[in-house]
Motif scaffolding. Structure first.
Motif, PDB file in Angstrom:
ATOM      1  N   LYS A   1      -1.717  -9.672  11.067  1.00  0.00           N
ATOM      2  CA  LYS A   1      -2.042  -9.972  12.459  1.00  0.00           C
ATOM      3  C   LYS A   1      -2.058  -8.700  13.288  1.00  0.00           C
ATOM      4  O   LYS A   1      -3.017  -8.408  14.012  1.00  0.00           O
ATOM      5  CB  LYS A   1      -0.996 -10.934  13.046  1.00  0.00           C
ATOM      6  N   LYS A   2      -0.981  -7.946  13.188  1.00  0.00           N
ATOM      7  CA  LYS A   2      -0.814  -6.789  14.062  1.00  0.00           C
ATOM      8  C   LYS A   2      -1.906  -5.745  13.850  1.00  0.00           C
ATOM      9  O   LYS A   2      -2.396  -5.141  14.805  1.00  0.00           O
ATOM     10  CB  LYS A   2       0.568  -6.169  13.839  1.00  0.00           C
ATOM     11  N   TYR A   3      -2.281  -5.520  12.593  1.00  0.00           N
ATOM     12  CA  TYR A   3      -3.223  -4.430  12.296  1.00  0.00           C
ATOM     13  C   TYR A   3      -4.597  -4.939  11.858  1.00  0.00           C
ATOM     14  O   TYR A   3      -5.413  -4.160  11.384  1.00  0.00           O
ATOM     15  CB  TYR A   3      -2.620  -3.489  11.246  1.00  0.00           C
ATOM     16  N   ASN A   4      -4.801  -6.240  11.989  1.00  0.00           N
ATOM     17  CA  ASN A   4      -6.102  -6.817  11.668  1.00  0.00           C
ATOM     18  C   ASN A   4      -6.517  -6.493  10.227  1.00  0.00           C
ATOM     19  O   ASN A   4      -7.624  -6.003   9.967  1.00  0.00           O
ATOM     20  CB  ASN A   4      -7.136  -6.287  12.685  1.00  0.00           C
ATOM     21  N   ILE A   5      -5.600  -6.723   9.307  1.00  0.00           N
ATOM     22  CA  ILE A   5      -5.846  -6.428   7.887  1.00  0.00           C
ATOM     23  C   ILE A   5      -6.346  -7.707   7.209  1.00  0.00           C
ATOM     24  O   ILE A   5      -5.688  -8.747   7.298  1.00  0.00           O
ATOM     25  CB  ILE A   5      -4.546  -5.939   7.202  1.00  0.00           C
ATOM     26  N   PRO A   6      -7.502  -7.653   6.540  1.00  0.00           N
ATOM     27  CA  PRO A   6      -7.993  -8.860   5.869  1.00  0.00           C
ATOM     28  C   PRO A   6      -7.101  -9.236   4.681  1.00  0.00           C
ATOM     29  O   PRO A   6      -6.512  -8.359   4.041  1.00  0.00           O
ATOM     30  CB  PRO A   6      -9.398  -8.461   5.403  1.00  0.00           C
ATOM     31  N   LYS A   7      -7.038 -10.530   4.399  1.00  0.00           N
ATOM     32  CA  LYS A   7      -6.164 -11.035   3.326  1.00  0.00           C
ATOM     33  C   LYS A   7      -6.465 -10.376   1.980  1.00  0.00           C
ATOM     34  O   LYS A   7      -5.557 -10.147   1.174  1.00  0.00           O
ATOM     35  CB  LYS A   7      -6.308 -12.557   3.223  1.00  0.00           C
ATOM     36  N   LYS A   8      -7.725 -10.064   1.758  1.00  0.00           N
ATOM     37  CA  LYS A   8      -8.110  -9.453   0.468  1.00  0.00           C
ATOM     38  C   LYS A   8      -7.510  -8.051   0.281  1.00  0.00           C
ATOM     39  O   LYS A   8      -7.509  -7.515  -0.828  1.00  0.00           O
ATOM     40  CB  LYS A   8      -9.636  -9.392   0.343  1.00  0.00           C
ATOM     41  N   ASN A   9      -7.007  -7.454   1.358  1.00  0.00           N
ATOM     42  CA  ASN A   9      -6.403  -6.119   1.260  1.00  0.00           C
ATOM     43  C   ASN A   9      -4.874  -6.160   1.260  1.00  0.00           C
ATOM     44  O   ASN A   9      -4.214  -5.149   1.475  1.00  0.00           O
ATOM     45  CB  ASN A   9      -6.876  -5.236   2.407  1.00  0.00           C
ATOM     46  N   VAL A  10      -4.330  -7.359   0.998  1.00  0.00           N
ATOM     47  CA  VAL A  10      -2.872  -7.527   0.970  1.00  0.00           C
ATOM     48  C   VAL A  10      -2.436  -7.846  -0.456  1.00  0.00           C
ATOM     49  O   VAL A  10      -2.979  -8.770  -1.082  1.00  0.00           O
ATOM     50  CB  VAL A  10      -2.444  -8.660   1.939  1.00  0.00           C
ATOM     51  N   TYR A  11      -1.486  -7.067  -0.952  1.00  0.00           N
ATOM     52  CA  TYR A  11      -1.008  -7.244  -2.325  1.00  0.00           C
ATOM     53  C   TYR A  11       0.502  -7.404  -2.333  1.00  0.00           C
ATOM     54  O   TYR A  11       1.193  -6.995  -1.394  1.00  0.00           O
ATOM     55  CB  TYR A  11      -1.386  -6.018  -3.186  1.00  0.00           C
ATOM     56  N   ASN A  12       0.993  -8.013  -3.440  1.00  0.00           N
ATOM     57  CA  ASN A  12       2.436  -7.933  -3.699  1.00  0.00           C
ATOM     58  C   ASN A  12       2.622  -7.087  -4.969  1.00  0.00           C
ATOM     59  O   ASN A  12       1.648  -6.565  -5.523  1.00  0.00           O
ATOM     60  CB  ASN A  12       3.068  -9.338  -3.792  1.00  0.00           C
ATOM     61  N   TYR A  13       3.870  -6.966  -5.438  1.00  0.00           N
ATOM     62  CA  TYR A  13       4.114  -6.021  -6.530  1.00  0.00           C
ATOM     63  C   TYR A  13       3.571  -6.522  -7.867  1.00  0.00           C
ATOM     64  O   TYR A  13       3.384  -5.729  -8.794  1.00  0.00           O
ATOM     65  CB  TYR A  13       5.605  -5.654  -6.578  1.00  0.00           C
ATOM     66  N   GLN A  14       3.300  -7.829  -7.931  1.00  0.00           N
ATOM     67  CA  GLN A  14       2.688  -8.369  -9.150  1.00  0.00           C
ATOM     68  C   GLN A  14       1.169  -8.155  -9.135  1.00  0.00           C
ATOM     69  O   GLN A  14       0.568  -7.813 -10.143  1.00  0.00           O
ATOM     70  CB  GLN A  14       3.007  -9.873  -9.291  1.00  0.00           C
ATOM     71  N   THR A  15       0.560  -8.340  -7.989  1.00  0.00           N
ATOM     72  CA  THR A  15      -0.903  -8.265  -7.901  1.00  0.00           C
ATOM     73  C   THR A  15      -1.399  -6.842  -7.605  1.00  0.00           C
ATOM     74  O   THR A  15      -2.610  -6.600  -7.563  1.00  0.00           O
ATOM     75  CB  THR A  15      -1.427  -9.197  -6.779  1.00  0.00           C
ATOM     76  N   PHE A  16      -0.465  -5.920  -7.412  1.00  0.00           N
ATOM     77  CA  PHE A  16      -0.801  -4.568  -6.955  1.00  0.00           C
ATOM     78  C   PHE A  16      -1.938  -3.910  -7.727  1.00  0.00           C
ATOM     79  O   PHE A  16      -2.830  -3.271  -7.153  1.00  0.00           O
ATOM     80  CB  PHE A  16       0.457  -3.688  -7.000  1.00  0.00           C
TER      81      PHE A  16
ATOM     82  N   ALA B   1      -0.805   3.253  -9.257  1.00  0.00           N
ATOM     83  CA  ALA B   1      -1.895   3.547  -8.309  1.00  0.00           C
ATOM     84  C   ALA B   1      -2.941   4.441  -8.974  1.00  0.00           C
ATOM     85  O   ALA B   1      -4.152   4.229  -8.826  1.00  0.00           O
ATOM     86  CB  ALA B   1      -1.336   4.217  -7.059  1.00  0.00           C
ATOM     87  N   ALA B   2      -2.465   5.451  -9.714  1.00  0.00           N
ATOM     88  CA  ALA B   2      -3.388   6.365 -10.398  1.00  0.00           C
ATOM     89  C   ALA B   2      -4.228   5.598 -11.420  1.00  0.00           C
ATOM     90  O   ALA B   2      -5.447   5.784 -11.509  1.00  0.00           O
ATOM     91  CB  ALA B   2      -2.595   7.484 -11.078  1.00  0.00           C
ATOM     92  N   LYS B   3      -3.557   4.733 -12.163  1.00  0.00           N
ATOM     93  CA  LYS B   3      -4.280   3.937 -13.177  1.00  0.00           C
ATOM     94  C   LYS B   3      -5.297   3.004 -12.532  1.00  0.00           C
ATOM     95  O   LYS B   3      -6.293   2.631 -13.149  1.00  0.00           O
ATOM     96  CB  LYS B   3      -3.294   3.154 -14.037  1.00  0.00           C
ATOM     97  N   ALA B   4      -5.020   2.622 -11.283  1.00  0.00           N
ATOM     98  CA  ALA B   4      -5.977   1.797 -10.532  1.00  0.00           C
ATOM     99  C   ALA B   4      -7.102   2.650  -9.949  1.00  0.00           C
ATOM    100  O   ALA B   4      -7.963   2.150  -9.234  1.00  0.00           O
ATOM    101  CB  ALA B   4      -5.250   1.040  -9.419  1.00  0.00           C
ATOM    102  N   GLY B   5      -7.042   3.960 -10.218  1.00  0.00           N
ATOM    103  CA  GLY B   5      -8.125   4.847  -9.780  1.00  0.00           C
ATOM    104  C   GLY B   5      -8.040   5.251  -8.321  1.00  0.00           C
ATOM    105  O   GLY B   5      -9.027   5.739  -7.748  1.00  0.00           O
ATOM    106  N   LYS B   6      -6.865   5.070  -7.716  1.00  0.00           N
ATOM    107  CA  LYS B   6      -6.710   5.428  -6.306  1.00  0.00           C
ATOM    108  C   LYS B   6      -6.030   6.792  -6.164  1.00  0.00           C
ATOM    109  O   LYS B   6      -5.122   7.125  -6.946  1.00  0.00           O
ATOM    110  CB  LYS B   6      -5.860   4.369  -5.579  1.00  0.00           C
ATOM    111  N   HIS B   7      -6.444   7.543  -5.155  1.00  0.00           N
ATOM    112  CA  HIS B   7      -5.693   8.742  -4.794  1.00  0.00           C
ATOM    113  C   HIS B   7      -4.332   8.306  -4.262  1.00  0.00           C
ATOM    114  O   HIS B   7      -4.212   7.210  -3.710  1.00  0.00           O
ATOM    115  CB  HIS B   7      -6.458   9.551  -3.754  1.00  0.00           C
TER     116      HIS B   7
END
Lengths: 374, 374
Positions: free
Chosen positions: B88-103, B131-137
């Motif tokens: 809500k506060k930062y207008n983040i879409p649900k698709k950009n929200v993860y937990n530690y299982q779905t990370f 994160a690296a394995k997911a290809g993210k900086h």
């Protein structure tokens, strides 16, 4: 420029302190000495300086021109030309001038109340004891001597002779230092938690006695590090429990054949106060930084002849700028005129304690071990 | 007040620095970031924060509202109520929200360019590698990890994945710090001679993870002492040659069952530069004091979120007060947009070096020996 002038000039012009630029030294006024009390009217203690090096000439003699209750009454020197010069300049009668052979005859000189020993460190022991045997009260420059044993013998000689013994710890009388001691003891910012205490300067002439261990007893720790050790004791009002220490590297083997070039140490004080100290003959540094529960105090310059500068977490400290040596000598004279004693915080016992801590710092640095003190 | 709020509030309100009173914290403006260059127009890197503790919430997220070239694009949290609040506060879409299982599914999310790991120290290793394995900086908070081996594995994982790795060393982008680095490297006051680098604060909640060795890897050295170690390296531009160190006493066995309460260390740097450091969870202190051949520089506060204050032997330093995290993230974003690399001075290799030095400090304190580093 002589070796001593070089060093003393540095201490006056340090320019490494709080917001200090390397401006010209200005002779401070003696504003912290109140008007002489009437009960001392006309009474002036006579002081004889033993050794007429730069500190005697540029600090003590100059200071003694400003002191209402003591004055330069006599001199002891091995250099006849210096004797002539000083007699003229300070109007000293010939009968109050001695050399190192005739020194003991000072016993018969009623003009001299106090003998002030300003010789190289290794000579303090002999001349303090000879002064005591001559029945004179004695002031001795810091460090009190080169060893703990010498200090103990000096204390005993003065006690046996029934004379007072003081060490020239001028910071005890200096207004910024006194204020920081007060703030610390009265817990203005709560309890002391941690102290950085650093004093070093870049030494000049490689042939000077300060670089010769037999004369100086050691390097910068004996000469200026002692202020940091004293500082941590007068701020906390406590004695350290243990110490570790480390010699810095020798980068200048010409100068540092005999003594350390730099040295760091860590004192454990009671109440879990850590004091980290540093001294050097190759680094210009001078600061006392004290952290309390609820603020800080910083003196920088903290130990040289001034002007001392100070600030706290509440802002700048504005206090009188004094001539350190005049201020100290007048305070000692008044205390003596009133009580027949020297102030206890500059006693021989205090000098002995510092010598024990300096010795322990050297032992810790040499062995790599933590040395217990308590 | 939570444990983290308590600590972070302290870092904001430290009040132990240069002439700082404990005044209310004022949110600084982002004055040091120049107008966005036209070539980046419209381009904003998407950043996902992993772990929504106090630093993420009160510093990084706030900073990301001020950055022209990067923004808060996603979050990773184990707490569903936090996810709701942040979306809500930062207008983040649900698709950009993860937990530690779905990370790990973040790999498929084109909105996320950089993952910023803000978890407790012991979790940095796992999440940087994922994160690296997911290809993210990846940006990682300091300390980079709990051990040298973990740091090496993190660097390798990022290299293997062809992603950038940075450590959140915000001081490298802070204007006072940058100016002191410049003055040191350009020898404005001559060569560096000696450094005091101290950072400590009074820790709150005795149950917090920072006091648990398995999660924190150590005590105040890992948490805030690391700034002092970094500080001595970025000031000198050199690597230390050897170190000695000493644990302070434990006065609070409830809090300090697992980790040190305080710690002093001494680094030998090249060119005979001594660096004396101190860190503590029981003492409020924050200062970087550098002595040069011809002057000094002091930052105090030196390492907390600001405002940083500074002075030199020439007078006060007047420089922009910035929001540290916004300032850092924007600088990283611009560097990346221009070169496809993170700034080299916050690289994983830098984090690894610091970890080696922290490990050596602990070893020196534990063994009482001087540990060679070079």
């Amino acid at each position: 420029m002589t070796e001593n002038q070089s060093r003393r000039s540095f201490l006056q012009n340090l320019g490494v302190g709080l917001g200090t630029t390397a401006a010209a030294f200005t002779v401070p006024s003696l504003v912290s000495i109140p008007e002489s009390k009437s009960k001392y009217e006309g009474k002036k203690l006579g002081i004889a300086l033993v050794g007429l090096g730069s500190y005697a000439k540029n600090q003590l003699a100059v200071g003694l021109e400003q002191t209402p209750n003591c004055y330069l009454a006599g001199i002891v020197t091995g250099t006849p030309s210096k004797a002539e010069e000083w007699m003229k300049k300070y109007n000293i009668p010939k009968k109050n001038v001695y050399n190192y052979q005739t020194f003991d005859q000072i016993a018969d000189n009623k003009d001299i109340d106090i003998v002030y020993v300003v010789l190289p460190n290794s000579m303090h022991h002999e001349y303090v004891i000879r002064a005591a045997k001559a029945g004179k009260h004695v002031m001795c420059e810091k460090p009190m001597a080169n060893t703990v044993k010498e200090c103990q013998e000096m204390i005993k000689a003065c006690k046996d002779a029934g004379v007072q013994l003081g060490v020239g710890y001028r910071m005890h009388f200096e207004p910024f230092t006194k204020e920081v001691i007060r703030m610390s003891r009265e817990k203005v910012f709560g309890n002391v938690k941690f102290i950085n205490s650093n004093f070093g300067f870049t030494i000049g002439d490689p042939t000077q006695w300060r670089l010769k261990k037999p004369m100086a007893g050691g390097g910068p720790l004996m000469d200026v590090g002692i202020y940091c050790v004293q500082g941590s004791r007068y701020i906390t009002g406590k004695e350290p429990l243990a110490v570790t220490a480390q010699f810095g590297p020798i980068t200048d083997p010409t100068r540092f054949k005999d003594v350390e070039e730099s040295l760091s140490w860590q004192f454990d004080f009671p109440d879990a106060v850590t004091v980290n100290g540093f001294t050097s003959y190759k680094t210009n540094i001078e600061q006392l930084y004290i952290t309390y529960e609820k603020g800080f105090v910083q003196l920088s310059p903290a130990y040289s002849y001034g002007p001392i500068k100070g600030r706290t977490s509440q802002g700048e400290l504005n206090l009188p700028i004094v001539h350190h040596q005049a201020n100290m000598l007048e305070a000692i004279a008044r205390e003596f005129l009133e009580t027949k004693m020297f102030p206890s915080h500059i006693s021989g016992e205090e000098g002995l304690k510092d010598m024990k801590y300096l010795t322990a710092i050297y032992e810790a640095a040499r062995t790599g071990k933590k040395i217990k003190l308590a």
